[in-house]
Design an enzyme around this catalytic site. Structure first.
Site, mmCIF file in Angstrom:
data_model
loop_
_atom_site.group_PDB
_atom_site.id
_atom_site.type_symbol
_atom_site.label_atom_id
_atom_site.label_comp_id
_atom_site.label_asym_id
_atom_site.label_seq_id
_atom_site.Cartn_x
_atom_site.Cartn_y
_atom_site.Cartn_z
ATOM 1 N N ASP A 48 0.867 -1.171 0.000
ATOM 2 C CA ASP A 48 0.000 0.000 0.000
ATOM 3 C C ASP A 48 0.904 1.221 0.000
ATOM 4 O OD1 ASP A 48 -2.189 1.669 0.175
ATOM 5 O OD2 ASP A 48 -2.874 0.936 2.107
ATOM 6 N N THR A 49 0.303 2.374 -0.126
ATOM 7 C CA THR A 49 1.095 3.592 -0.109
ATOM 8 C C THR A 49 1.779 3.757 1.244
ATOM 9 O OG1 THR A 49 1.066 5.949 -0.588
ATOM 10 C CG2 THR A 49 -0.836 5.083 0.583
ATOM 11 N N CYS A 88 -3.388 -1.038 -4.011
ATOM 12 C CA CYS A 88 -4.703 -0.382 -4.093
ATOM 13 C C CYS A 88 -4.665 0.959 -4.815
ATOM 14 C CB CYS A 88 -5.289 -0.214 -2.700
ATOM 15 S SG CYS A 88 -4.372 0.920 -1.663
#
Length: 130
Positions: A48-49, A88
């Site tokens: 994810d980030t 995502c």
């Protein structure tokens, strides 16, 4: 799950995860601070980030703390053969290399499309259409 120290999962969520593993006779979630160890035996690699919106002032600090967690071909090669990659979005270059992001192992764009249909279904349900 691989995460730097200080970024561990919520303990209540991890406890619920352990309970569900026992109830369903599955293995417990493996937690480590070493990305190489986390991907061994994995069929799916997800990242994810590292810096979410509103955390821009932590960018440099997080880059240092997440060093070694970039998903690249070396890391992917330690997973099971045929392992897939998910993210995502939005994706940043320090999180995953182009080589992995645009590879045949990447299911990022189908994942994003599925998210669109999921949101549309929730909206339709809320509007009483289903």
């Amino acid at each position: 799950i691989a995460t730097p120290e200080g970024y561990e999962c919520d303990s209540n969520i991890m406890e619920k995860t352990r309970q569900l593993a026992v109830e369903n006779n599955t293995e417990d979630v493996f937690v480590t601070s070493v990305a190489d160890n986390a991907v061994k035996g994995s069929d799916v690699i997800v990242t994810d980030t590292w810096v979410s919106m509103g955390q821009e002032d932590e960018y440099e600090q997080r880059l240092k703390e997440f060093a070694g967690y970039e998903v690249n071909s070396t890391l992917m090669s330690k997973a099971n053969p045929g392992a897939v990659f998910l993210h995502c979005l939005p994706r940043h270059a320090e999180e995953v290399t182009d080589e992995v992001f645009y590879s045949d192992a990447s299911l990022v764009f189908p994942e994003a499309e599925n998210r669109m249909w999921t949101v549309m279904s929730v909206m339709a349900a809320q509007l009483g259409r289903y």
